[in-house]
Design an enzyme around this catalytic site. Structure first.
Site, PDB file in Angstrom:
ATOM      1  N   VAL A   1       0.905  -1.149   0.000  1.00  0.00           N
ATOM      2  CA  VAL A   1       0.000   0.000   0.000  1.00  0.00           C
ATOM      3  C   VAL A   1       0.944   1.199   0.000  1.00  0.00           C
ATOM      4  O   VAL A   1       1.627   1.453   0.988  1.00  0.00           O
ATOM      5  CB  VAL A   1      -0.943  -0.015   1.226  1.00  0.00           C
ATOM      6  CG1 VAL A   1      -1.738   1.273   1.311  1.00  0.00           C
ATOM      7  CG2 VAL A   1      -1.890  -1.225   1.148  1.00  0.00           C
ATOM      8  N   PRO A   2       1.029   1.911  -1.123  1.00  0.00           N
ATOM      9  CA  PRO A   2       2.158   2.810  -1.396  1.00  0.00           C
ATOM     10  C   PRO A   2       2.172   4.135  -0.638  1.00  0.00           C
ATOM     11  O   PRO A   2       2.032   5.212  -1.215  1.00  0.00           O
ATOM     12  CB  PRO A   2       2.044   3.035  -2.901  1.00  0.00           C
ATOM     13  CG  PRO A   2       0.580   2.928  -3.172  1.00  0.00           C
ATOM     14  CD  PRO A   2       0.082   1.859  -2.238  1.00  0.00           C
ATOM     15  N   CYS A   3       2.440   4.070   0.645  1.00  0.00           N
ATOM     16  CA  CYS A   3       2.536   5.294   1.442  1.00  0.00           C
ATOM     17  C   CYS A   3       3.752   6.120   1.056  1.00  0.00           C
ATOM     18  O   CYS A   3       3.797   7.319   1.334  1.00  0.00           O
ATOM     19  CB  CYS A   3       2.533   4.967   2.937  1.00  0.00           C
ATOM     20  SG  CYS A   3       3.696   3.701   3.430  1.00  0.00           S
ATOM     21  N   HIS A   4       4.727   5.515   0.385  1.00  0.00           N
ATOM     22  CA  HIS A   4       5.907   6.259  -0.060  1.00  0.00           C
ATOM     23  C   HIS A   4       5.570   7.275  -1.148  1.00  0.00           C
ATOM     24  O   HIS A   4       6.360   8.160  -1.427  1.00  0.00           O
ATOM     25  CB  HIS A   4       6.999   5.299  -0.544  1.00  0.00           C
ATOM     26  CG  HIS A   4       6.590   4.447  -1.704  1.00  0.00           C
ATOM     27  ND1 HIS A   4       5.837   3.302  -1.554  1.00  0.00           N
ATOM     28  CD2 HIS A   4       6.802   4.591  -3.032  1.00  0.00           C
ATOM     29  CE1 HIS A   4       5.622   2.760  -2.742  1.00  0.00           C
ATOM     30  NE2 HIS A   4       6.193   3.527  -3.657  1.00  0.00           N
ATOM     31  N   ARG A   5       4.392   7.194  -1.732  1.00  0.00           N
ATOM     32  CA  ARG A   5       3.985   8.109  -2.803  1.00  0.00           C
ATOM     33  C   ARG A   5       3.363   9.401  -2.270  1.00  0.00           C
ATOM     34  O   ARG A   5       2.881  10.217  -3.041  1.00  0.00           O
ATOM     35  CB  ARG A   5       3.017   7.408  -3.748  1.00  0.00           C
ATOM     36  CG  ARG A   5       3.665   6.245  -4.478  1.00  0.00           C
ATOM     37  CD  ARG A   5       2.718   5.529  -5.408  1.00  0.00           C
ATOM     38  NE  ARG A   5       3.348   4.323  -5.920  1.00  0.00           N
ATOM     39  CZ  ARG A   5       2.689   3.249  -6.318  1.00  0.00           C
ATOM     40  NH1 ARG A   5       1.365   3.222  -6.287  1.00  0.00           N
ATOM     41  NH2 ARG A   5       3.348   2.194  -6.756  1.00  0.00           N
TER      42      ARG A   5
END
Length: 166
Positions: A128-132
């Site tokens: 779940v791309p929280c780095h984005r």
């Protein structure tokens, strides 16, 4: 039954956690909130079919592909608000970014800080791309796995439109 296994990523050791046939944890071993919510629980150290699929998904991701999130049955553990934020994170396209403020606006939330807190507690790091999610001016900020990893993940996704940390 809870099970976990190790995954050696190009950015460091990771721990993958599944409950029956649902993925509920993907952690860099030194990140904030590592295994939060699983403290004191008995977790078998074993690979499952789902954890093998998750490893293949991660291999694909780190090779520069854009694996389909639908391949992984996800079961993040958190509050209703956190789950709402995490669902929105899952919708951010590969290679694209959004700011905490934009995410707050999208979710009709008055507090980018509340969004940031929920993003930081994402138990499915990278998947779940929280780095984005970036700061208000597009700067790197607030990644539980560390800003260098965040930079590396965004570079892997060929997103160079963020500001460099001096």
């Amino acid at each position: 039954m809870l099970s976990k296994c190790r995954y050696e990523s190009p950015l460091g050791e990771m721990t993958l956690v599944a409950f029956d046939n649902q993925l509920c944890g993907v952690y860099f071993d030194d990140q904030k909130y590592f295994m939060a919510g699983f403290e004191g629980m008995e977790i078998a150290e074993q690979d499952s079919e789902l954890l093998q699929v998750t490893k293949q998904w991660l291999d694909s991701y780190f090779s520069g592909a854009q694996p389909d999130l639908a391949q992984l049955p996800l079961a993040p553990q958190g509050t209703a608000f956190q789950k709402k934020v995490w669902a929105a994170l899952a919708e951010i396209p590969y290679g694209q970014t959004i700011t905490y403020g934009q995410l707050a606006e999208q979710l009709s939330c008055k507090s980018a800080q509340a969004i940031g807190s929920a993003v930081g507690k994402n138990s499915l790091s990278l998947v779940v791309p929280c780095h984005r999610v970036l700061g208000a001016k597009g700067q790197l900020t607030g990644y539980a796995g560390g800003l260098e990893r965040k930079r590396s993940l965004l570079e892997l996704e060929k997103n160079h439109d963020f500001l460099r940390i001096p």
